[in-house]
Write an enzyme that holds these catalytic residues in place. Structure first.
Site, PDB file in Angstrom:
ATOM      1  N   GLY A 150      37.140  44.187  40.179  1.00  0.00           N
ATOM      2  CA  GLY A 150      38.469  44.668  39.813  1.00  0.00           C
ATOM      3  C   GLY A 150      38.799  44.275  38.397  1.00  0.00           C
ATOM      4  O   GLY A 150      37.899  44.150  37.551  1.00  0.00           O
ATOM      5  N   GLU A 151      40.094  44.111  38.118  1.00  0.00           N
ATOM      6  CA  GLU A 151      40.599  43.714  36.794  1.00  0.00           C
ATOM      7  C   GLU A 151      40.442  44.828  35.758  1.00  0.00           C
ATOM      8  O   GLU A 151      40.926  44.713  34.641  1.00  0.00           O
ATOM      9  CB  GLU A 151      39.888  42.449  36.262  1.00  0.00           C
ATOM     10  CG  GLU A 151      39.925  41.265  37.191  1.00  0.00           C
ATOM     11  CD  GLU A 151      39.110  40.075  36.666  1.00  0.00           C
ATOM     12  OE1 GLU A 151      38.588  40.132  35.541  1.00  0.00           O
ATOM     13  OE2 GLU A 151      39.007  39.081  37.401  1.00  0.00           O
ATOM     14  N   GLY A 152      39.703  45.863  36.121  1.00  0.00           N
ATOM     15  CA  GLY A 152      39.371  46.920  35.171  1.00  0.00           C
ATOM     16  C   GLY A 152      37.996  46.765  34.567  1.00  0.00           C
ATOM     17  O   GLY A 152      37.633  47.480  33.624  1.00  0.00           O
ATOM     18  N   HIS A 208      43.697  47.829  27.118  1.00  0.00           N
ATOM     19  CA  HIS A 208      43.449  47.690  28.550  1.00  0.00           C
ATOM     20  C   HIS A 208      44.622  46.922  29.158  1.00  0.00           C
ATOM     21  O   HIS A 208      44.965  45.841  28.695  1.00  0.00           O
ATOM     22  CB  HIS A 208      42.139  46.935  28.807  1.00  0.00           C
ATOM     23  CG  HIS A 208      41.873  46.753  30.267  1.00  0.00           C
ATOM     24  ND1 HIS A 208      41.553  47.802  31.101  1.00  0.00           N
ATOM     25  CD2 HIS A 208      41.918  45.651  31.066  1.00  0.00           C
ATOM     26  CE1 HIS A 208      41.389  47.351  32.331  1.00  0.00           C
ATOM     27  NE2 HIS A 208      41.607  46.060  32.343  1.00  0.00           N
TER      28      HIS A 208
END
Lengths: 347, 347
Positions: free
Chosen positions: A313-315, A59
């Site tokens: 967010g951030e994935g 990631h």
């Protein structure tokens, strides 16, 4: 023109019938594992095998600042971008516990944060500039910077691939980047701007109205040539463009791309304007509450795996959904067949 | 009356404000982890702690046959029930790969399968009878058998709890049990029977019509006293009643109960008619396509974690969602606070 090109092909379709046949012979009523079956077919197609695998998942979090934040388009102050980078590196952010849970290796990339990290270990320094320019008045990103972002994003993915990765997700940290996403979205989908603008990290309805009026002015001020690259550069963020480059590289390398929320969905939309075939490599992790996310997902005919009200967010929306993708791969590899298990087929 | 009773309390509510405060101080915009935050609050409340944990998860599959299958209410033949038990024991079924993926220990229970397993290892023999009676003509389950099922289901859960388990899910294998579920559902919710009847493992619309007409006749034939226990016994399945007993025992022991699809949702509905507080211990894994499932979930004001088109049973919808519950617990334990990470709070 010197910019990087990608060789992205649609996965060959011949294998789909064989994947369906294999899945239909597993010990379950036909179609009864729903989305898991669809995922297995997609991943088997991408990998061109009846025994797909997920190997060494990565990631990538790209971080970048946005000149437009000077106009007050974000609820959170821009200082949060570098603060959160330290938090990622320390392992205390939302994305960290999810990546640890699913044994996903993380890379944090400084794409263009307005802060001197002074060689902070664990942070990959790909800084283009200390934040983009303010697109209320000028292009946020130059053409040279655009090329650099695509190349660097691609390089990060190449490195992961060389480490044995065949599934990758992307996230971002960049106060102000829902605004850039909304601008890309309205330009590429023709969905009116007011439907593309949302609360970001926490605006109330008054805040959203102010954000919209600034973005509307920025759209009116835009006098570019309307080409894909011009739109991407004018309203883009460094972290978003690196994600676009990363997605294109991942598709070229036949990797599965796990898409996060509003911002990353607009990045794959943008990537598809350069190479439409990239969409066939994408799995959508999560539909968030950000106004416009459902609209852009519908536009892409994307069916997100989760609808969990995440807007961090951030994935996080991608990584949270990872085990469901893993389940699909395990299904096609581990389930017994009717024949082997001596179960009556018309179950 | 000698039947087993349970001491099930609502979790004390004082802790909720403290859980919310803790979550609001984690490094993320307020509320931005959506459903994960809700789950963390629920589990923290059940466990009465700000640091909830999930320990030694178990998944129990109860298997049983149904006399009503003689009327042709199921697409699959009844012989599939014992065949699938062998498949569970061999590890080749849908539920097996999911349980392995998430390190969940499985127990397979013969609640009342119409087959002699002759002491098959790994199968827990709690057989009440070789299948229920045909409720088109008589009560499927006697009052004595009902008590036995509740006690035995509770015993299985007690054993898991003693092994260190604090989260448990249940699944079933029982050709014909969507019919029993529809009967319970219409009786307990007053939702008309035709809205409660669906395709089961694979009926087309003609098949569903035939199934409905048989079940309608069974409902008309019912002349019981309308009490909860009478309805549960008359239309019940042994595997379903053991699940009810298991759920009640789990709630008494303050365990988290992860609910599967249509059949297990009707089992928790049934359990709640005996002890309403049981619902506070339930997390709903999956909303399936079976007609009626959305209706009964709405009736319970339940918000399933996944909507994946699963219709396999076995508990696949619960176990598939397990990592999402795990994520919630990791969130509240592992994320850094604004203070500790030096991140500006108004993020």
């Amino acid at each position: 023109m010197s910019h990087k090109t990608f060789n992205i092909k649609s996965p060959e379709k011949e294998i789909v019938a064989h994947l369906v046949e294999k899945i239909d012979n597993l010990t379950k009523p036909k179609g009864s594992l729903g989305r898991l079956e669809e995922l297995a077919i997609q991943i088997g197609s991408i990998q061109q095998t009846l025994t797909p695998t997920l190997t060494h998942p990565f990631h990538i979090v790209f971080g970048g600042d946005h000149g437009i934040t000077a106009e007050g388009v974000s609820y959170s102050p821009a200082e949060v971008t570098p603060q959160m980078v330290f938090n990622f590196v320390e392992g205390g952010a939302g994305i960290n516990f999810l990546a640890r849970q699913h044994h996903i290796e993380m890379k944090i990339v400084d794409s263009g944060i307005n802060y001197d990290f002074n060689g902070l270990e664990q942070l990959i320094d790909m800084k283009v500039r200390k934040g983009t320019r303010n697109y209320l008045h000028e292009a946020a990103v130059t053409r040279e910077e655009f090329d650099l972002c695509i190349e660097r994003g691609a390089q990060v993915v190449k490195d992961c691939h060389e480490a044995g990765c065949n599934i990758i997700s992307f996230g971002e940290m960049g106060i102000g980047n829902t605004s850039s996403s909304s601008m890309w979205m309205t330009c590429f989908t023709q969905i009116p701007l007011d439907l593309c603008v949302g609360a970001g990290s926490g605006f109330d309805s008054e805040g959203v109205k102010r954000k919209y009026s600034i973005l509307k002015q920025a759209l009116e001020n835009y006098k570019g040539d309307g080409s894909v690259i011009d739109i991407l550069s004018y309203f883009g963020g460094y972290e978003m463009l690196m994600a676009v480059g990363g997605m294109l590289q991942a598709a070229e390398l036949n990797m599965v791309i796990l898409i996060d929320g509003f911002i990353m969905t607009n990045c794959i939309l943008a990537a598809s304007r350069l190479y439409p075939e990239v969409l066939e490599y994408a799995i959508y992790g999560h539909q968030g509450d950000e106004a416009g996310h459902k609209l852009v997902l519908d536009y892409l005919e994307a069916k997100p795996l989760l609808n969990f009200g995440l807007r961090l967010g951030e994935g996080t929306g991608a990584v949270c959904a990872y085990p469901l993708v893993d389940s699909a791969v395990r299904m096609i590899n581990e389930m017994s067949t009717f024949k082997k298990a001596s179960v009556t087929k018309y179950f």
